[in-house]
Design an enzyme around this catalytic site. Structure first.
Site, PDB file in Angstrom:
ATOM      1  CG  ASN A 128      -1.921  -1.160   1.139  1.00  0.00           C
ATOM      2  OD1 ASN A 128      -1.986  -1.869   0.132  1.00  0.00           O
ATOM      3  ND2 ASN A 128      -2.697  -1.359   2.197  1.00  0.00           N
ATOM      4  CB  THR A 173     -15.792  39.143 -30.484  1.00  0.00           C
ATOM      5  OG1 THR A 173     -16.482  40.066 -31.324  1.00  0.00           O
ATOM      6  CG2 THR A 173     -14.543  39.814 -29.919  1.00  0.00           C
ATOM      7  CG  HIS A 174     -19.915  37.349 -30.647  1.00  0.00           C
ATOM      8  ND1 HIS A 174     -20.634  36.894 -29.575  1.00  0.00           N
ATOM      9  CD2 HIS A 174     -19.460  38.580 -30.304  1.00  0.00           C
ATOM     10  CE1 HIS A 174     -20.641  37.815 -28.621  1.00  0.00           C
ATOM     11  NE2 HIS A 174     -19.925  38.846 -29.020  1.00  0.00           N
ATOM     12  CB  SER A 295     -10.636  11.890 -48.964  1.00  0.00           C
ATOM     13  OG  SER A 295     -11.712  11.078 -49.384  1.00  0.00           O
ATOM     14  CE  LYS A 301     -12.279  16.381 -47.647  1.00  0.00           C
ATOM     15  NZ  LYS A 301     -13.505  16.877 -47.081  1.00  0.00           N
ATOM     16  CG  ASN A 303      -9.575  15.416 -44.971  1.00  0.00           C
ATOM     17  OD1 ASN A 303     -10.148  16.343 -45.537  1.00  0.00           O
ATOM     18  ND2 ASN A 303      -9.803  14.142 -45.277  1.00  0.00           N
ATOM     19  CD  GLU A 308     -10.704  16.857 -39.030  1.00  0.00           C
ATOM     20  OE1 GLU A 308     -11.388  15.813 -39.021  1.00  0.00           O
ATOM     21  OE2 GLU A 308     -10.319  17.401 -40.078  1.00  0.00           O
ATOM     22  CE1 TYR A 335      -4.268   0.302  -2.633  1.00  0.00           C
ATOM     23  CE2 TYR A 335      -5.328  -1.671  -1.790  1.00  0.00           C
ATOM     24  CZ  TYR A 335      -4.750  -0.979  -2.833  1.00  0.00           C
ATOM     25  OH  TYR A 335      -4.661  -1.560  -4.068  1.00  0.00           O
ATOM     26  CD  GLN A 340      -4.807  -3.802  -9.073  1.00  0.00           C
ATOM     27  OE1 GLN A 340      -4.126  -4.219  -8.147  1.00  0.00           O
ATOM     28  NE2 GLN A 340      -5.487  -4.610  -9.862  1.00  0.00           N
TER      29      GLN A 340
HETATM   30  N1  ARG Z   1      -1.484  -3.609  -7.212  1.00  0.00           N
HETATM   31  C1  ARG Z   1      -1.962  -2.885  -6.091  1.00  0.00           C
HETATM   32  C2  ARG Z   1      -2.408  -1.485  -6.503  1.00  0.00           C
HETATM   33  O1  ARG Z   1      -2.086  -1.102  -7.545  1.00  0.00           O
HETATM   34  C3  ARG Z   1      -0.871  -2.768  -5.048  1.00  0.00           C
HETATM   35  C4  ARG Z   1      -1.389  -2.590  -3.670  1.00  0.00           C
HETATM   36  C5  ARG Z   1      -2.092  -3.819  -3.231  1.00  0.00           C
HETATM   37  N2  ARG Z   1      -2.398  -3.807  -1.871  1.00  0.00           N
HETATM   38  C6  ARG Z   1      -3.279  -4.647  -1.355  1.00  0.00           C
HETATM   39  N3  ARG Z   1      -3.478  -4.582  -0.102  1.00  0.00           N
HETATM   40  N4  ARG Z   1      -3.950  -5.471  -2.109  1.00  0.00           N
HETATM   41  O2  ARG Z   1      -3.084  -0.800  -5.810  1.00  0.00           O
END
Ligand code: ARG
Length: 476
Positions: A128, A173-174, A295, A301, A303, A308, A335, A340
């Site tokens: 974490n 403008t506009h 095109s 053309k 483009n 775009e 966490y 993830q």
């Molecule tokens: N792959 C996880 C992520 O990207 C890493 C952390 C995972 N921690 C856990 N307690 N499962 O967040």
């Protein structure tokens, strides 16, 4: 039929020949293949590998300095991680879905290379705080690259401003012809937008540059760690002040995608103008052929695909910002696996921005201006009407009366099918006796532009000095 064998606690080999998950000790059965694929992030988070290794090296050195690792173990970890970095750089590293993510893939390989020392690396750490650190390290580098690309784009725009400080075009403008401006002035407007963007990225980088490592899973660690040491080695300006916040915070990702979205707003505005300007009805500019396509059916053309497409990609970056805001909304501390999902939007935002900025830096430098077409367009639409009103004010008429007199002159010229500058002095004097022969230079496009010579104005002299100032700012 043979009797079923008694069910074993959890066979490490029963479902596949793959190694059991690193955390599998407490489980009775392996996750299904589908769930494995669903929960794994290695397919995309392997792009964090080099930053993960950097973080691990700093962590291991700190563990050694705190007396938690032996010198011999640190040596093994350093050698092993160096080997892994080489394997990854050479494209020889074998990423495995069984190891779930970039962190466990590297740790597993390290242990295979150096044995127990590899297993000790994760002391006083959790994935974490590890992933929170990796993403910050990675994004910090990306921000530096993106800032340089923004600067390159600004430099191209300043180059056009220097080349076209005197080139008259209609200001709108506009989307109606309003007053004459110079093309250089128009280019410098974008330089200002991208300057604000660079400072926004710098702000984001500064706020983000705080070390989460040491927060462990959520509550910190019972080991006597030295967080400042890690922060210093990794170039973080401080250590995080709260472990719960540090592992769960993704504000920096949201902030970055927000800054990126604003950059794309600016890009999309420029795109829209380029699309208009290359249209034969405007014919203000020509984009180099390498930025355009033809095109498959209409041979005539050419483009403006790049503007775009970039205009279109703006939507995808906005989408990533919305995805991240929604991802974080209502997540309880600390966490959660939801987090993830921060990576793919973040990665795609960086990729989109990098390509867009690099292409625009080159395209804007290569753009060619059709001065005659710009000037002709400025001659239509009574672009100097305000100058005539200002002229009358300078002769003593209150502005509202001047506005009225010129409006009547414009109506007259319009009916006659001519520009204000085409009216004779006698004609003009019907609308105000204050008009004299000195009105001529006021009615020219060049006179109108040159008169706006204050800071921020469109006068060629002013554009030249603004371009110089912008160049100086870039060099800082
Ligand atoms: N792959 C996880 C992520 O990207 C890493 C952390 C995972 N921690 C856990 N307690 N499962 O967040």
């Amino acid at each position: 039929m043979a009797a079923k064998p008694p069910s074993k606690p959890r066979s490490k080999t029963s479902r596949s020949s793959a190694k059991p998950a690193t955390w599998s000790g407490r489980f009775n059965e392996a996750v299904s293949e589908r769930v494995k694929r669903y929960t794994a992030s290695v397919g995309f988070d392997q792009r964090l590998a080099m930053h993960d290794i950097r973080g691990s090296l700093a962590h291991a050195r700190m563990l050694r300095a705190s007396g938690i690792l032996t010198g011999a173990d640190l040596k093994r970890i350093e050698t092993g991680l160096a080997t892994i970095a080489r394997e990854i750089a050479a494209g020889k590293f074998k990423w495995s879905l069984d190891a779930e993510d970039v962190h466990l893939n590297i740790e597993r390989r390290l242990t295979a290379l150096v044995g127990d020392a590899g297993k000790r690396l994760h002391t006083a750490r959790s994935r974490n705080d590890q992933v929170a650190t990796d993403v910050r390290l990675w994004l910090r580098d990306e921000i530096d690259d993106l800032s340089a690309l923004l600067a390159a784009l600004q430099s191209s725009l300043i180059g056009q401003a220097e080349l076209h400080a005197d080139t008259i075009m209609p200001g709108f403008t506009h989307l109606q012809v309003a007053q004459p401006v110079t093309f250089g002035h128009h280019m410098l407007a974008y330089v200002e937008m991208f300057e604000r963007d660079r400072t926004r990225l710098a702000d984001c980088r500064e706020r983000m540059n705080v070390l989460p490592l040491g927060s462990a899973a959520l509550a910190g660690t019972s080991f006597p760690i030295k967080r400042e040491l890690v922060a210093r080695e990794l170039g973080f300006r401080a250590v995080s002040a709260n472990s719960l916040d540090a592992v769960s915070d993704r504000d920096f990702a949201i902030e970055f995608c927000s800054a990126a979205s604003i950059i794309m707003v600016h890009i999309s505005r420029l795109c829209e103008e380029l699309v208009l300007w290359v249209n034969p009805r405007f014919a203000f500019i020509v984009l180099p052929d390498r930025f355009c396509t033809g095109s498959s059916i209409m041979p005539q053309k050419k483009n403006p695909d790049v503007p775009e497409l970039a205009r279109g990609k703006t939507g995808r970056v906005f989408g990533h910002l919305t995805a991240l805001l929604t991802l974080m909304k209502a997540q309880p501390l600390a966490y959660n696996k939801d987090n993830q999902e921060d990576k793919e939007p973040l990665f795609d935002t960086v990729d989109t921005l990098r390509d867009t900025l690099a292409i625009f830096a080159e395209m804007m430098a290569g753009l060619k201006v059709n001065k005659a077409a710009m000037r002709n367009a400025a001659l239509q639409g009574f672009a100097t009407a305000t100058d005539l009103a200002d002229y009358l004010v300078k002769k003593g008429l209150p502005f509202r009366d001047a506005h009225e007199a010129v409006a009547r002159a414009v109506r007259h010229a319009e009916t006659a099918g001519v520009d204000l500058a085409d009216l004779s002095l006698a004609d003009l004097r019907q609308f105000s006796p204050l008009i004299a022969s000195d009105v001529r230079k006021v009615l020219t496009l060049e006179g109108s532009a040159a008169a706006r010579k204050h800071v921020g104005g469109t006068a060629p002299a002013q554009v030249r000095s603004a371009a110089k100032a912008a160049r100086r700012r870039l060099a800082r």
